[in-house]
Design a protein around this motif. Sequence first.
Motif, PDB file in Angstrom:
ATOM      1  N   SER A 119      84.870  -9.810  -0.964  1.00 14.44           N
ATOM      2  CA  SER A 119      84.817  -8.295  -0.738  1.00 14.44           C
ATOM      3  C   SER A 119      83.538  -7.617  -1.326  1.00 14.44           C
ATOM      4  O   SER A 119      82.965  -6.745  -0.739  1.00 14.44           O
ATOM      5  CB  SER A 119      86.148  -7.752  -1.738  1.00 14.44           C
ATOM      6  OG  SER A 119      87.429  -8.323  -1.610  1.00 14.44           O
ATOM      7  N   ILE A 172      80.766  -7.900   1.081  1.00 12.18           N
ATOM      8  CA  ILE A 172      81.047  -7.009   2.177  1.00 12.18           C
ATOM      9  C   ILE A 172      80.423  -5.748   2.062  1.00 12.18           C
ATOM     10  O   ILE A 172      79.817  -5.202   2.816  1.00 12.18           O
ATOM     11  CB  ILE A 172      82.448  -6.895   2.925  1.00 12.18           C
ATOM     12  CG1 ILE A 172      82.752  -8.521   3.501  1.00 12.18           C
ATOM     13  CG2 ILE A 172      82.499  -5.798   3.542  1.00 12.18           C
ATOM     14  CD1 ILE A 172      84.160  -8.601   3.773  1.00 12.18           C
ATOM     15  N   ASP A 173      80.533  -5.086   0.751  1.00 17.25           N
ATOM     16  CA  ASP A 173      80.069  -4.032   0.573  1.00 17.25           C
ATOM     17  C   ASP A 173      78.636  -4.045   0.486  1.00 17.25           C
ATOM     18  O   ASP A 173      77.770  -3.291   0.825  1.00 17.25           O
ATOM     19  CB  ASP A 173      80.706  -3.569  -1.128  1.00 17.25           C
ATOM     20  CG  ASP A 173      81.918  -3.169  -1.298  1.00 17.25           C
ATOM     21  OD1 ASP A 173      82.472  -3.588  -2.237  1.00 17.25           O
ATOM     22  OD2 ASP A 173      82.412  -2.867  -0.226  1.00 17.25           O
ATOM     23  N   GLN A 183      77.488  -3.842   3.961  1.00 17.42           N
ATOM     24  CA  GLN A 183      77.459  -2.562   4.631  1.00 17.42           C
ATOM     25  C   GLN A 183      76.212  -1.536   4.152  1.00 17.42           C
ATOM     26  O   GLN A 183      75.744  -1.024   4.958  1.00 17.42           O
ATOM     27  CB  GLN A 183      78.950  -1.723   3.854  1.00 17.42           C
ATOM     28  CG  GLN A 183      80.260  -2.441   4.166  1.00 17.42           C
ATOM     29  CD  GLN A 183      80.777  -2.242   5.616  1.00 17.42           C
ATOM     30  OE1 GLN A 183      79.666  -1.780   6.428  1.00 17.42           O
ATOM     31  NE2 GLN A 183      81.848  -2.499   5.837  1.00 17.42           N
ATOM     32  N   SER A 201      85.330  -8.210   7.424  1.00 23.20           N
ATOM     33  CA  SER A 201      86.041  -7.308   6.468  1.00 23.20           C
ATOM     34  C   SER A 201      87.566  -7.244   7.086  1.00 23.20           C
ATOM     35  O   SER A 201      88.356  -7.328   6.281  1.00 23.20           O
ATOM     36  CB  SER A 201      85.296  -5.944   6.516  1.00 23.20           C
ATOM     37  OG  SER A 201      85.300  -5.453   7.519  1.00 23.20           O
TER      38      SER A 201
END
Lengths: 533, 156
Positions: A175, A178-179, A182, A206
Amino acid sequence: MGPYDSSISPAAGSSNSSSSACSSSTKPPPPDQMDHLLAGAGYKVRSNDLNQVAERLQHLETVMVKSSPVDISELVNDAVYYNPTDLVSWVDSLLTELNTNVTVPEPVPVNTDLSDLHQFPSDMNVYGSNHAPEMHGEFSQQAVTPLEEDISIRLVHVLMTCAEAVQRGDLPLASLLIDDLQALLGRVNSGCGIGKVGSFFVDALSQRVVNSPQNGVVQVELSAYENEILYHHYYEACPYLKFAHFTANQAILEAFDGQDCVHVIDFNLMQGLQWPALIQALALRPGGQPLLRLTGIGPPSNDGRDSLREIGLKLAELARSVNVRFAFRGVAASRLDDVKPWMLQVSPKEAVAVNSIMQLHKLLGPGGPHGPPIDLVLDWIRDLNPRILMVVEQESNHNQPEFLDRFTESLYYYSTMFDSLDACTAQPEKSLSELYIQREICNVVCCEGSARVERHEPLVRWRGRLTSAGFAPLHLGSNAFKQARMLLTLFSAEGYSVEENEGCLTLGWHSRSLIAASAWQSIPKPSPATTGG
Amino acid sequence: MVHIHDDDVQSDGFCINDHLDLLIEVLKRLDGRSLGAAACVCRQWCAIARNDSLWEHLCFRHVSPQPVGVRPVVSALGGYRRLYMVCVRPVLSRLKRRRIGSESEVVRRVWSQHEVELSLSLFCVEYYERLLVGGGRVAGDSPASSLKFLCMPVNV
C-alpha cells in the motif's frame, strides 16, 4: 525503453529489520518518511537523507581510492559490529574512520537473507568498494539529477517492488508503495510512454491490493455492445487485428483451393470484420465460387439483441451482392468449452476451416471435472478433421504460475504495445483501444483462477501443445507474408515489422514480436479397426 | 457559356463535345486528379466523367496482368470511382511515399497482383462497415472508419 537495465534492483525476501545481532544506533524514523524502495531492499534511509547519503558515498569512494592499500587493509583487521542497514550512520562512521586513519572496524556481514537474491546480480553484496561506486552512481543520478528518465526508471523499480510485495503477501508495504507510485505518476508525462502504461498497471495493482490480493478480483463484465465498440476501435487504431484477419484469410483461401463446399468456424464472431475480405476473395477465385458456410460462435447477448443473427444477415447481404452462395449459423456460448461438436453441424463432404483469433488462451485456466478445457476443445477440433486450424495468439508468456513473473512480462509486453499505439492519432479510436488493452492488463494483473482468462502463451508453447494434440504445422506461404508486409506499409507508423518464424508469421513493434499467427492441419486419428496382415 | 464562341465553333468546325468518343479516349488517359477536375468543367463532362468505366480504367490500367471478373464485384461494392477515391488513391500514394529513392511516379507505376487484391479486400471491408453502420444503401463519399488509417498523414 528498457525497464530492467539498472544494476540496483529491489531485494526479494528480506524484511525491513536488520540482522538481530546488531544494535540499531538510531531509533527507526516514522514509516512515512522512509524510502520504501530501499526498505524493500532491507535498508532504512529517510527520503530526505538520500541526498546526503549520496554525497557521503561519493566522498567515501574518493577517500578509499586515494587511501593507500595499507590503510584499507587495516579495515579488515578488527571487527566491530555496525548496522549497515542504517546507511546514514554507516557511511558517516566509515568516513570518519578512514579520515582519521585509525584501525577501522569492518562492517558486519549483511543479513544473509539478502544473499538469496537469485534473480539479481551478485554485486549487490555490501562488502568492499566494488559495491559503493555502483550504489552511489544510482543515488547520484536519482538524488542529484532528477531527470524524467530517472523518474521513469524509478517508477518501474517501484512497480516491481510493489508487485513482489504483493506476491509475498506484504500488504502494508504494497500500500505504501502504491502511494509512492501515485506520487511518481504525478511527476512523469502521463500522456505517453511509461507514464501512461504505468498508470494502468498502478491502477490494476491497487485494485488487487485493496480488494483481494490472494484470490484476485473479478472484473466487471461489459455488455456485448460495449465489448464490440472497444473491439472495433482496437481494430481500427492498430494493425494487430487486421494482420490477424488478413493472414488467416489468406491461409484459409489457400487451404480451400479446389473445394466446392467450404465451412468456416469462427471462434469469436464479434462483428464479423474478418469475413467480408474472404467472401470477396472467394467471389474472385479463378476456379469459380464455392458454397460458403460460416458458423460464428459468440457470447449470448445479454441485452436482448440477437447480435449473432444480425451479423449473419449483414454478411449474407454482402455475399449476395457479390454473388457468393452463403449460409450462416450462429452458436451462442459463453465459453468455448461449452460448445459441443454436434452444434456445428459439420457435414463430411465439406472442407472445414477453424479460425481462432486470440481465443485459445482463454481455455488454459483451471480445468473442470473432465480435464483441462484446452485439451477437450483441441480434441473435438481434431474430430472435425479440419483442413486448416488457424491460430493467432499474443506472443508473450502471461500464464506463469508466479505473480511477479507474469507482472514483469506483461509490463514489458504492454509497454511495447502502447509504444506502437502512440503512433495512432485518431480519436476516439486511440482512447478506446487503450481501454480495450487496459482490460487485458487488469485481467492479467488482478484476476486469478477461472476469472483470469488472458492466459497468453508464446508461440513455442502453442507449437508444443498443438503438436502433442495431434496437429501438424502448415507453412504460411509467401503470399501471406507479402500481403502482411504490404498491409503494414499502409500504416503510418514505421516501427512495425513482420517476421517469418518456421512457417509462422509474427507482427511486432521494433524488435519485439507482439502477435503470432500459425496454421495447422489435423493428423487423422488412427482408425480403431486395425489393418490385418 | 458556349454561345460566346458560336461563331468560332461554326467557323472552325470542331467542338470536342460533338465527339464524345474522342473525349472519352482523352479522359481515359488522365490521372485521377485531372479526371476529377474534368468533371467540374460542365454538366455534360460531369456526366461523362462519372462513368464508372473511366475510373475502372484508371484503377487498373497499370495492373499487370489485368484482373478478371472483378467488375461485378466492384460494382456491387460501390463502383470503381469509389474504389479509386477510398482505396486505390491512398494506397498508391502511401506505397509511393515508402519507395524513397526509386522512380516513384504514381501514374506510371505498375501494380502487382498483391496490391490489387489488398485494395479490393480493404474496399470490401469498408463496404461491410457501411452496411453495419447504415444498413442498406451507401451514402456519402467519405470512407468508413476502418480505412481512416489510409488517410492519415505518414509519420516519416
